[in-house]
Scaffold this motif. Structure first.
Motif, PDB file in Angstrom:
ATOM      1  N   GLU A 185       0.826  -1.206   0.000  1.00  0.00           N
ATOM      2  CA  GLU A 185       0.000   0.000   0.000  1.00  0.00           C
ATOM      3  C   GLU A 185       0.862   1.258   0.000  1.00  0.00           C
ATOM      4  O   GLU A 185       0.536   2.242  -0.671  1.00  0.00           O
ATOM      5  CB  GLU A 185      -0.929  -0.028   1.208  1.00  0.00           C
ATOM      6  CG  GLU A 185      -1.991  -1.117   1.105  1.00  0.00           C
ATOM      7  CD  GLU A 185      -2.816  -1.260   2.369  1.00  0.00           C
ATOM      8  OE1 GLU A 185      -2.414  -0.664   3.405  1.00  0.00           O
ATOM      9  OE2 GLU A 185      -3.844  -1.970   2.341  1.00  0.00           O
ATOM     10  N   GLU A 225      -4.360   0.228  -6.989  1.00  0.00           N
ATOM     11  CA  GLU A 225      -4.686   1.589  -6.543  1.00  0.00           C
ATOM     12  C   GLU A 225      -5.379   2.331  -7.673  1.00  0.00           C
ATOM     13  O   GLU A 225      -4.910   2.334  -8.815  1.00  0.00           O
ATOM     14  CB  GLU A 225      -3.407   2.334  -6.143  1.00  0.00           C
ATOM     15  CG  GLU A 225      -3.598   3.817  -5.841  1.00  0.00           C
ATOM     16  CD  GLU A 225      -3.597   4.692  -7.085  1.00  0.00           C
ATOM     17  OE1 GLU A 225      -4.422   5.640  -7.149  1.00  0.00           O
ATOM     18  OE2 GLU A 225      -2.775   4.441  -7.991  1.00  0.00           O
ATOM     19  N   ILE A 230      -7.118   1.806  -2.475  1.00  0.00           N
ATOM     20  CA  ILE A 230      -6.421   0.546  -2.735  1.00  0.00           C
ATOM     21  C   ILE A 230      -7.320  -0.633  -2.395  1.00  0.00           C
ATOM     22  O   ILE A 230      -7.958  -0.660  -1.336  1.00  0.00           O
ATOM     23  CB  ILE A 230      -5.118   0.455  -1.923  1.00  0.00           C
ATOM     24  CG1 ILE A 230      -4.142   1.562  -2.359  1.00  0.00           C
ATOM     25  CG2 ILE A 230      -4.458  -0.909  -2.093  1.00  0.00           C
ATOM     26  CD1 ILE A 230      -2.875   1.617  -1.561  1.00  0.00           C
TER      27      ILE A 230
END
Length: 259
Positions: A185, A225, A230
């Motif tokens: 992430e 994303e 995300i």
């Protein structure tokens, strides 16, 4: 050990009573638990043989050791050909020297004639395999790690060549290997912020594929994303049919593509 807790907890401060109950034939009960902790049928049978009420019917220790070796092998390696390799070459051992393993691997894996013509490419591919199997450079290959690598890149007798298949995945710029969700992430959000600063936002977003950090075997994760949001999607690898299944949970759809 199987359930990772003390058995007969209610007898903790009553050992004489516990001993008497065991002599009468009381045994722990098998429980329905998380699949990652659930013992195999073969392991259950072994445990029950070892606690048989009649000591004469219990297995001798050498048989117990042999059965444990086989249970570990069955659990560690799902690939039939990979299992045959380990059983034939290293049976009873939890690890093997890399040099011995490499020789055994060359006997069992399909290595195309085209691959063998380019010695330098072969050397690089085996270097990559060595790193995957022995990331700490110990000089050993464990049965568990070998099984894990086969889950990710198998089968060992892949028609396109195991080393080719492994190399094709590892060489992709979107493949990040063993990457935790939080780090994935962070990378994707950093890419998004860079696009915002440069005013070059990709309308389709950015993605990476990584080896899943879940307990599900043979799984990858697509981390995607889009507009700063995300999502993560499970990819299941089926080595026996050399196919990947992408699960899209929200719409209950399954996409598949062959490796």
């Amino acid at each position: 050990m199987i359930y990772r807790r003390r058995v007969h907890e209610s007898y903790k401060n009553h050992l004489p009573a516990l001993a008497a109950a065991l002599m009468r034939g009381m045994r722990p009960e098998w429980e329905e638990i998380d699949q990652s902790l659930a013992p195999s049928k073969r392991l259950k049978t072994l445990v029950e043989q070892c606690w048989n009420q009649n000591p004469n019917d219990r297995l001798p220790f050498i048989k117990v050791a042999e059965e444990i070796d086989e249970i570990i092998l069955e659990d560690a390696i799902g690939d039939p050909k990979g299992k045959e390799l380990w059983r034939t070459k290293f049976n009873g051992n939890a690890w093997a020297y890399w040099s011995d393993f490499k020789q055994a691997f060359e006997e069992y894996a399909i290595i195309t004639n085209l691959e063998t013509l380019d010695k330098e490419k072969m050397r690089r591919k085996f270097t990559g395999l060595n790193f995957l199997l022995d990331p700490l450079n110990t000089g050993f290959v464990t049965v568990e790690r070998f099984g894990t690598i086969l889950d990710w890149f198998g089968p060992i007798d892949s028609k396109q060549g195991f080393l080719n298949k492994m190399h094709n995945i590892l060489s992709r710029e979107w493949f990040f290997g063993e990457l935790e969700q939080t780090r994935a992430e962070t990378k994707l959000l950093s890419s998004h912020m860079r696009q915002v600063r440069e005013n070059k936002i990709n309308p389709y977003g950015s993605f990476l594929i990584r080896i899943s950090d879940s307990t599900v075997r043979r799984s990858y994760t697509l981390s995607w994303e889009k507009q700063g949001i995300i999502t993560h999607h499970r990819i299941i690898h089926k080595p026996s049919i050399e196919t990947f299944f992408l699960l899209e949970a929200k719409r209950q759809r399954i996409f598949f593509f062959q490796s």
